[in-house]
Design a protein around this motif. Sequence first.
Motif, PDB file in Angstrom:
ATOM      1  N   UNK A   1       0.849  -1.176   0.000  1.00  0.00           N
ATOM      2  CA  UNK A   1       0.000   0.000   0.000  1.00  0.00           C
ATOM      3  C   UNK A   1       0.892   1.236   0.000  1.00  0.00           C
ATOM      4  N   UNK A   2       0.655   2.119  -0.965  1.00  0.00           N
ATOM      5  CA  UNK A   2       1.464   3.323  -1.094  1.00  0.00           C
ATOM      6  C   UNK A   2       0.590   4.550  -0.886  1.00  0.00           C
ATOM      7  N   UNK A   3       1.027   5.441  -0.035  1.00  0.00           N
ATOM      8  CA  UNK A   3       0.309   6.689   0.202  1.00  0.00           C
ATOM      9  C   UNK A   3       0.932   7.762  -0.689  1.00  0.00           C
ATOM     10  N   UNK A   4       0.097   8.375  -1.525  1.00  0.00           N
ATOM     11  CA  UNK A   4       0.585   9.373  -2.471  1.00  0.00           C
ATOM     12  C   UNK A   4       0.527  10.791  -1.920  1.00  0.00           C
ATOM     13  N   UNK A   5      -0.229  10.991  -0.858  1.00  0.00           N
ATOM     14  CA  UNK A   5      -0.324  12.322  -0.293  1.00  0.00           C
ATOM     15  C   UNK A   5      -1.493  12.439   0.651  1.00  0.00           C
ATOM     16  N   UNK A   6      -1.782  13.671   1.032  1.00  0.00           N
ATOM     17  CA  UNK A   6      -2.899  13.937   1.934  1.00  0.00           C
ATOM     18  C   UNK A   6      -3.544  15.263   1.562  1.00  0.00           C
ATOM     19  N   UNK A   7      -4.796  15.430   2.030  1.00  0.00           N
ATOM     20  CA  UNK A   7      -5.555  16.653   1.783  1.00  0.00           C
ATOM     21  C   UNK A   7      -6.363  16.979   3.017  1.00  0.00           C
TER      22      UNK A   7
ATOM     23  N   UNK B   1       4.738  10.168  -8.272  1.00  0.00           N
ATOM     24  CA  UNK B   1       4.166   8.851  -7.976  1.00  0.00           C
ATOM     25  C   UNK B   1       2.758   8.754  -8.560  1.00  0.00           C
ATOM     26  N   UNK B   2       2.008   9.853  -8.511  1.00  0.00           N
ATOM     27  CA  UNK B   2       0.660   9.861  -9.088  1.00  0.00           C
ATOM     28  C   UNK B   2       0.731   9.647 -10.595  1.00  0.00           C
ATOM     29  N   UNK B   3       1.689  10.287 -11.265  1.00  0.00           N
ATOM     30  CA  UNK B   3       1.874  10.092 -12.702  1.00  0.00           C
ATOM     31  C   UNK B   3       2.192   8.634 -13.021  1.00  0.00           C
ATOM     32  N   UNK B   4       3.030   8.032 -12.189  1.00  0.00           N
ATOM     33  CA  UNK B   4       3.390   6.630 -12.397  1.00  0.00           C
ATOM     34  C   UNK B   4       2.160   5.743 -12.314  1.00  0.00           C
TER      35      UNK B   4
ATOM     36  N   UNK C   1       0.011   3.513 -15.186  1.00  0.00           N
ATOM     37  CA  UNK C   1      -0.282   2.080 -15.063  1.00  0.00           C
ATOM     38  C   UNK C   1      -1.775   1.785 -15.196  1.00  0.00           C
ATOM     39  N   UNK C   2      -2.596   2.845 -15.347  1.00  0.00           N
ATOM     40  CA  UNK C   2      -4.021   2.631 -15.551  1.00  0.00           C
ATOM     41  C   UNK C   2      -4.937   3.170 -14.468  1.00  0.00           C
TER      42      UNK C   2
ATOM     43  N   UNK D   1       0.645  21.151 -14.288  1.00  0.00           N
ATOM     44  CA  UNK D   1       1.075  20.239 -15.351  1.00  0.00           C
ATOM     45  C   UNK D   1      -0.138  19.840 -16.183  1.00  0.00           C
ATOM     46  N   UNK D   2      -0.077  20.049 -17.484  1.00  0.00           N
ATOM     47  CA  UNK D   2      -1.218  19.740 -18.352  1.00  0.00           C
ATOM     48  C   UNK D   2      -1.541  18.243 -18.379  1.00  0.00           C
ATOM     49  N   UNK D   3      -0.619  17.406 -17.935  1.00  0.00           N
ATOM     50  CA  UNK D   3      -0.874  15.969 -17.848  1.00  0.00           C
ATOM     51  C   UNK D   3      -2.105  15.694 -16.979  1.00  0.00           C
TER      52      UNK D   3
END
Length: 68
Positions: free
Chosen positions: A1-7, A20-23, A27-28, A45-47
Amino acid sequence: KEILGWFDPLKHKAEINAEAAKTWIGKGAQPSNRVAKLLFAQTNDSFFEKYIEKTSRTRTTRNPETAS
């Protein structure tokens, strides 16, 4: 389980690992509209912008019978 961030919605603060979010998106993974907005706001980022749903607001009346 990977935590990408918090809000924190009460303080309107976020910390997100955009790379990490882009990765994961590569992957889908599908970010929610809110997450895409947060990522775009943080990175500009326009991505991430392409995952933001374009919505339009229309004005409606509460009771159509009384509308003229």
